[in-house]
Design a protein around this motif. Structure first.
Motif, PDB file in Angstrom:
ATOM      1  N   THR A 153      -5.544  11.836   3.271  1.00  8.55           N
ATOM      2  CA  THR A 153      -5.329  10.607   3.246  1.00  8.55           C
ATOM      3  C   THR A 153      -4.728  10.245   1.872  1.00  8.55           C
ATOM      4  O   THR A 153      -4.950  10.913   0.873  1.00  8.55           O
ATOM      5  N   TYR A 155      -3.467   6.453  -0.584  1.00  8.28           N
ATOM      6  CA  TYR A 155      -3.276   5.002  -0.536  1.00  8.28           C
ATOM      7  C   TYR A 155      -2.255   4.530  -1.790  1.00  8.28           C
ATOM      8  O   TYR A 155      -2.313   5.348  -2.961  1.00  8.28           O
ATOM      9  N   ILE A 358      -4.643   5.583   5.324  1.00 13.23           N
ATOM     10  CA  ILE A 358      -3.555   6.215   5.679  1.00 13.23           C
ATOM     11  C   ILE A 358      -3.449   7.671   5.458  1.00 13.23           C
ATOM     12  O   ILE A 358      -3.589   8.260   4.669  1.00 13.23           O
ATOM     13  N   SER A 366      -0.261   5.085  13.681  1.00 18.31           N
ATOM     14  CA  SER A 366      -0.485   3.681  12.853  1.00 18.31           C
ATOM     15  C   SER A 366      -0.286   2.287  13.746  1.00 18.31           C
ATOM     16  O   SER A 366       0.051   1.141  13.073  1.00 18.31           O
ATOM     17  N   TYR A 369      -2.067  -0.917  13.219  1.00 22.45           N
ATOM     18  CA  TYR A 369      -2.297  -1.462  11.965  1.00 22.45           C
ATOM     19  C   TYR A 369      -1.706  -3.136  12.047  1.00 22.45           C
ATOM     20  O   TYR A 369      -1.120  -3.501  12.807  1.00 22.45           O
ATOM     21  N   ASN A 373      -1.675  -3.702   6.179  1.00 21.81           N
ATOM     22  CA  ASN A 373      -1.704  -2.233   6.063  1.00 21.81           C
ATOM     23  C   ASN A 373      -0.406  -1.593   6.566  1.00 21.81           C
ATOM     24  O   ASN A 373       0.058  -0.603   5.884  1.00 21.81           O
ATOM     25  N   ASN A 374       0.399  -2.367   7.540  1.00 28.60           N
ATOM     26  CA  ASN A 374       1.884  -1.941   7.446  1.00 28.60           C
ATOM     27  C   ASN A 374       2.577  -1.829   6.404  1.00 28.60           C
ATOM     28  O   ASN A 374       3.533  -1.343   6.092  1.00 28.60           O
ATOM     29  N   LYS A 376       1.503  -1.640   3.168  1.00 33.10           N
ATOM     30  CA  LYS A 376       0.948  -0.760   2.604  1.00 33.10           C
ATOM     31  C   LYS A 376       2.022   0.576   2.846  1.00 33.10           C
ATOM     32  O   LYS A 376       2.434   1.408   1.970  1.00 33.10           O
ATOM     33  N   LEU A 377       2.120   0.863   4.252  1.00 36.05           N
ATOM     34  CA  LEU A 377       2.860   2.027   4.658  1.00 36.05           C
ATOM     35  C   LEU A 377       4.250   1.968   4.335  1.00 36.05           C
ATOM     36  O   LEU A 377       5.080   2.857   3.640  1.00 36.05           O
ATOM     37  N   LEU A 380       4.560   2.689   0.543  1.00 32.26           N
ATOM     38  CA  LEU A 380       4.761   4.287   0.393  1.00 32.26           C
ATOM     39  C   LEU A 380       5.968   4.824   0.791  1.00 32.26           C
ATOM     40  O   LEU A 380       6.607   5.782   0.191  1.00 32.26           O
ATOM     41  N   GLY A 381       6.576   4.219   1.966  1.00 33.21           N
ATOM     42  CA  GLY A 381       7.609   4.620   2.467  1.00 33.21           C
ATOM     43  C   GLY A 381       8.828   4.455   1.430  1.00 33.21           C
ATOM     44  O   GLY A 381       9.877   5.497   1.465  1.00 33.21           O
TER      45      GLY A 381
END
Lengths: 434, 294
Positions: A153, A155, A358, A366, A369, A373-374, A376-377, A380-381
Motif C-alpha cells: 500500500t 498514500y 490504496i 477501488s 471509493y 479517496n478517489n 487521493k488516487l 497519485l496518478g
C-alpha cells in the motif's frame, strides 16, 4: 504435503505464467487451483500497530485467509510501531518473526545489505505485471538489484485544505495549480485573520514533506534523490532556491511552528483556522470522526507547479509492504505469506475486512471509493516519479539527526541559511561509510 | 517582663517563618501534583472534544469512556500477570543475594571487603542504556551456546536476571549499612554457641533484617514494576511484556489518542500508588535506611 505434489512447483508455474505473458488472471486461477502449498509449519507475523485498531484487524483477516488457503497457521502479534522501528536491527538479530509489515526505501535496502532481510525477488517476479514498474523499481535495492519487500500500500503527500474556505475566498475549490495560486490563497486566508500555510515541525520530520515537494517541483525528482544520497551538494544554489521558496511561506505560517506536531497542524485545519497544509493524507478519519460535513469538506490536490520543466510529475508517497526476516524460523513460509499479501486473494481479504488503504497492485478494486479517496488516487496518478519521503529516501542517521534539525533552524532563523546548509553538507561528509 | 516580650517577638518571628515555609512548600506541592491532576483531567475528556476545540477548551463532555476503552484495548490481565512473573522472582532473588553479600561484607573481614562493596555500588551508577547492546549480545550468544536462542532472550528468566543484576548492588549497599548497626556481640555469641556460617546468617541475622528487607522489597517492587526499557529490548514477543508496555498498545503508528493514553497511564500507575499508601511506613523508613551509619 505429500511428495507427489512436489512434481510441479507452484512458483515455477507462476513464473512460467508471467514469462509466457499469460498474465496474472491465469496466475490467479492457478493459485486458487492449488489447494495446498509446499511450505509447511507455523509462520509468525508482526503487525506494526495495536491489536484493537483497524489495521491489525485487517492484517489478521489477511493472515487468516492465507491459513485457509495454505493450511499453515499464522501467529500474529501487534507491536508498537516506533518500538519496532527503533529496535529493528536488534530484533532482526535475535529471534525475529518470519514476516512483518515494513517500509520500502532506505530502511529496507540498508537492512538487506546487512543481511537481515530475505530476498523476495522470486515472489515479486511471481506477482508479475500486477505490480507497476514504478512500484517494483521503488522496492528494488539499488546495491544488488533485488527486492526485499513486497510492496502493498501507499498514500500520497499533498496539499490539504477545506473546499468551503476556498469558496468563501472566491477561489476554485477543486484545484490549486500554480505557486501564485498558493500565495493568493495564503494571502487571502491571512487577510481573514487565519493562518495561511499551517505547519507543525516539533517532531522535526513534518516539514520534510514541504522540503521534499519544493525540491522536486523546482529541481526535479532525480536531483532530489541524488541530493539525499550524497551525489549532489547541499550547498548547491539549487538547494538554496528551495529554501528561498520555503522562506516565502514562512510569513503565512502559524507562529508556533516548532511547538506543535503534525496533529497540531491537523487541528488547525479541523478547526477552520488555516488555509492549506502539506501533509500525508492518513488523518482523514479524524475529520470523519468529527462529522460527515467536515469530511466532505476536506480536499487534497498535488502541490502546485513551480518549474514548468518538472510540472507536477513527482510526489512523496511512502510505500509500505511486507518483508521477511533472514533469521526467522520459517523463512520459506514467511516468503509465501508475503507473496500472498501482494496477491489478489490477499488484497481482497484486506478490502473485505474494511481496508481503505490504496493498494499498489492492479488487482485492487477501488470502485467503492468515496470522493476524497478517489481524489487521493487522482493525486497519485498525476505523478510519474514517486519519492518515499525524506526519512525513507536517505540514511536513517542523516534524516532524523541532521536534516530535521536543519529545517527547524531555518524555520526559526531563515537568515542563517548559508551556515545551515554548510553545516548540513559537512555532517553528510562526516558520516561513516555504510 | 522583658523575657515575655522577647518570647512574643520570637514567637511572631517563628510564625512568619512557618507561614513562609508553608507557602513555599505549598507552591512546590502544586507544581508536583499538577501533571498528575492534568493527566486525570485529560483522561476524562473524549478525543473528539480535544481535536475539535483544542486542549485548553472548556469541556463539552466529561465521562469515564476512556477508562472503559483502555481496559478493553490493553488486555490488562495478561500484562499484569507478566509483570508478576518478572517482579516477584526478581525482588525475592535480589533480596536473598543482596542480604548474603551484605552479611559477608559486614560480618567477616576480608582484604577485598571494601572494594567488593565499592564494586557493587559502582555497578549501580552505570547508566543501564550503556549496557543495552552488550547484554543483548550476551543473551544471544549464551543462548546459541546451549542451542536455544530463547534461553535468556525473549524469556522471563532473562528479564529477571538482568533486574537482579542491576538491583543487587543497591540492596547490598543498604543491607550492609543496616547490618553494621546490629551489635557485633550478637554475632559473637552465635559463633561461640557453635552456629555455622549459614545458621548464623539464616537464624540470627535474617530475622533482624526484617525492617530493611520489607522497605527494600517495597521500593524494588515499584522500580521493577515501572521498568519498561529491559522488557522492551529483551522481549521480542509483545505478549510476554509487562504492564508498562500495555500502554504502548494504545499508541498507533500515526495517530495517538492522548486522552485514552492518559486513562491507561492512570490505570497502570494505580497499583504502585495503592502500594505506597498501604505500605507508607516501609517507604519512609526505606528512604532513611542505613543513613545513620555507613
Amino acid at each position: 504435503m505429500s511428495d507427489t505434489e512436489k512434481g510441479i512447483s507452484r512458483r515455477s508455474v507462476l513464473k512460467g505464467a508471467a514469462v509466457g505473458g499469460i498474465g496474472l488472471a491465469a496466475g490467479g486461477s492457478l493459485l486458487a487451483g492449488c489447494a495446498k502449498s509446499k511450505v509447511t509449519g507455523d509462520i509468525n507475523f508482526t503487525i506494526r500497530g495495536n491489536l484493537s485498531d483497524a489495521g491489525s484487524k485487517i492484517a489478521i483477516a489477511v493472515n487468516d485467509a492465507y491459513t485457509a488457503k495454505s493450511g499453515n497457521k499464522v501467529i500474529s502479534q501487534a507491536v508498537n510501531s516506533d518500538d519496532f522501528q527503533n529496535n529493528f536491527v536488534q530484533i532482526m538479530q535475535g529471534t525475529p518473526d518470519d514476516a512483518f509489515g515494513w517500509m520500502a526505501g532506505w530502511r529496507t535496502n540498508a537492512r538487506a545489505d546487512a543481511g537481515l532481510l530475505a530476498d523476495l525477488s522470486d515472489q515479486v517476479a511471481a506477482l508479475g505485471s500486477s505490480l507497476s514498474a514504478a512500484a517494483v523499481q521503488g522496492a528494488t535495492n539499488p546495491t544488488d538489484g533485488k527486492q526485499y519487500i513486497i510492496p502493498t500500500t501507499y498514500y500520497p503527500w499533498g496539499l490539504h485544505y477545506r473546499k468551503s474556505t476556498m469558496t468563501e475566498l472566491g477561489l476554485n475549490p477543486e484545484s490549486i495549480a500554480t505557486w501564485d495560486d498558493l500565495i493568493k490563497l495564503c494571502e487571502a486566508t491571512q487577510k481573514k485573520g487565519l493562518v495561511g500555510y499551517a505547519l507543525g515541525d516539533k517532531g522535526g520530520w513534518e516539514a520534510m514533506g514541504t522540503f521534499d515537494i519544493l525540491n522536486m517541483r523546482l529541481n526535479g525528482y532525480q536531483f532530489h534523490i541524488d541530493l539525499l544520497n550524497g551525489k549532489e551538494q547541499w550547498t548547491d544554489p539549487k538547494v538554496v532556491e528551495v529554501f528561498n521558496y520555503m522562506g516565502q511561506l514562512i510569513p503565512f505560517m502559524n507562529k508556533n511552528v516548532l511547538d506543535i506536531s503534525w496533529d497540531g497542524m491537523r487541528d488547525l485545519l479541523l478547526q477552520k483556522k488555516c488555509g492549506a497544509m502539506m501533509m500525508g493524507s492518513w488523518f482523514a478519519n479524524d475529520f470523519l470522526a468529527k462529522s460527515q460535513e467536515d469530511y466532505d469538506d476536506l480536499w487534497i490536490v498535488p502541490f502546485p507547479e513551480i518549474n514548468p520543466e518538472h510540472g507536477v510529475d513527482s510526489i512523496d508517497a511512502p510505500l509500505d509492504g511486507i518483508a521477511v526476516a533472514a533469521n526467522g524460523k520459517n523463512v520459506e513460509g514467511g516468503k509465501e505469506l508475503a507473496e500472498f499479501w501482494g496477491s489478489k486473494e490477499g488484497i481482497d481479504a484486506a478490502v473485505a475486512a474494511g481496508d481503505t488503504n490504496i493498494y499498489i497492485s492492479s488487482e485492487f478494486d477501488s470502485s467503492s471509493y468515496d470522493a476524497f479517496n478517489n481524489q487521493k488516487l487522482a493525486v497519485l496518478g498525476a505523478a510519474k516519479n514517486i519519492g518515499f519521503f525524506l526519512d525513507r529516501d536517505t540514511r536513517g542517521d542523516f534524516a532524523g539527526p541532521v536534516v530535521g534539525p536543519a529545517i527547524q533552524s531555518f524555520l526559526k532563523n531563515p537568515k542563517d541559511l548559508t551556515k545551515i546548509l554548510d553545516n548540513t553538507q559537512a555532517q553528510w561528509d562526516a558520516l561513516p561509510a555504510l | 517582663m522583658t523575657t515575655i516580650v522577647r518570647d512574643k517577638k520570637y514567637r511572631d518571628k517563628q510564625k512568619r517563618k512557618d507561614n513562609f515555609i508553608s507557602v513555599f512548600i505549598g507552591f512546590f506541592a502544586i507544581v508536583w501534583i499538577f501533571p498528575i491532576l492534568w493527566t486525570i483531567w485529560t483522561s476524562l475528556r473524549p478525543y473528539n472534544d480535544i481535536i475539535s476545540y483544542g486542549v485548553f477548551s472548556w469541556p463539552r463532555h466529561l465521562n469515564l469512556d476512556n477508562y472503559f476503552n483502555a481496559f478493553r484495548q490493553m488486555g490488562l490481565t495478561r500484562y499484569f500477570l507478566n509483570t508478576l512473573y518478572v517482579t516477584v522472582p526478581a525482588v525475592l532473588l535480589t533480596l536473598f543475594l543482596g542480604s548474603l553479600i551484605a552479611f559477608v561484607v559486614s560480618r567477616y573481614s576480608f582484604k577485598f571487603n571494601l572494594s567488593l562493596l565499592l564494586l557493587f555500588t559502582a555497578g549501580n551508577m552505570l547508566p543501564i542504556v550503556l549496557t543495552y547492546i552488550p547484554v543483548f549480545w550476551l543473551y544471544i550468544k549464551i543462548g546459541d551456546l546451549f542451542g536455544n536462542r530463547s534461553l535468556l532472550y525473549n524469556n522471563y528468566l532473562g528479564i529477571v536476571l538482568v533486574h537482579v543484576a542491576f538491583q543487587v548492588g543497591f540492596a547490598t549497599f543498604v543491607l550492609s549499612s543496616y547490618m553494621k548497626t546490629v551489635p557485633k556481640e550478637i554475632s559473637e555469641s552465635a559463633i561461640v554457641d557453635g552456629a555455622s556460617v549459614f545458621r548464623h546468617y539464616w537464624n540470627v541475622m535474617l530475622p533482624l533484617l526484617r525492617p530493611p528487607l520489607a522497605a527494600l522489597g517495597v521500593l524494588m517492587s515499584c522500580w521493577i514494576y515501572n521498568d519498561f526499557f529491559w522488557a522492551l529490548i529483551l522481549m521480542s514477543q509483545d505478549s510476554k511484556r509487562p504492564v508498562t508496555s500495555a500502554l504502548r498498545q494504545l499508541q498507533g503508528e500515526y495517530v495517538t489518542d492522548f486522552n485514552l493514553l492518559a486513562a491507561g497511564a492512570v490505570i497502570v500507575a494505580a497499583p504502585t500508588v495503592i502500594l505506597f499508601f498501604v505500605l507508607r511506613k516501609q517507604f519512609v523508613s526505606g528512604l532513611t535506611l542505613g543513613s545513620t551509619k555507613g
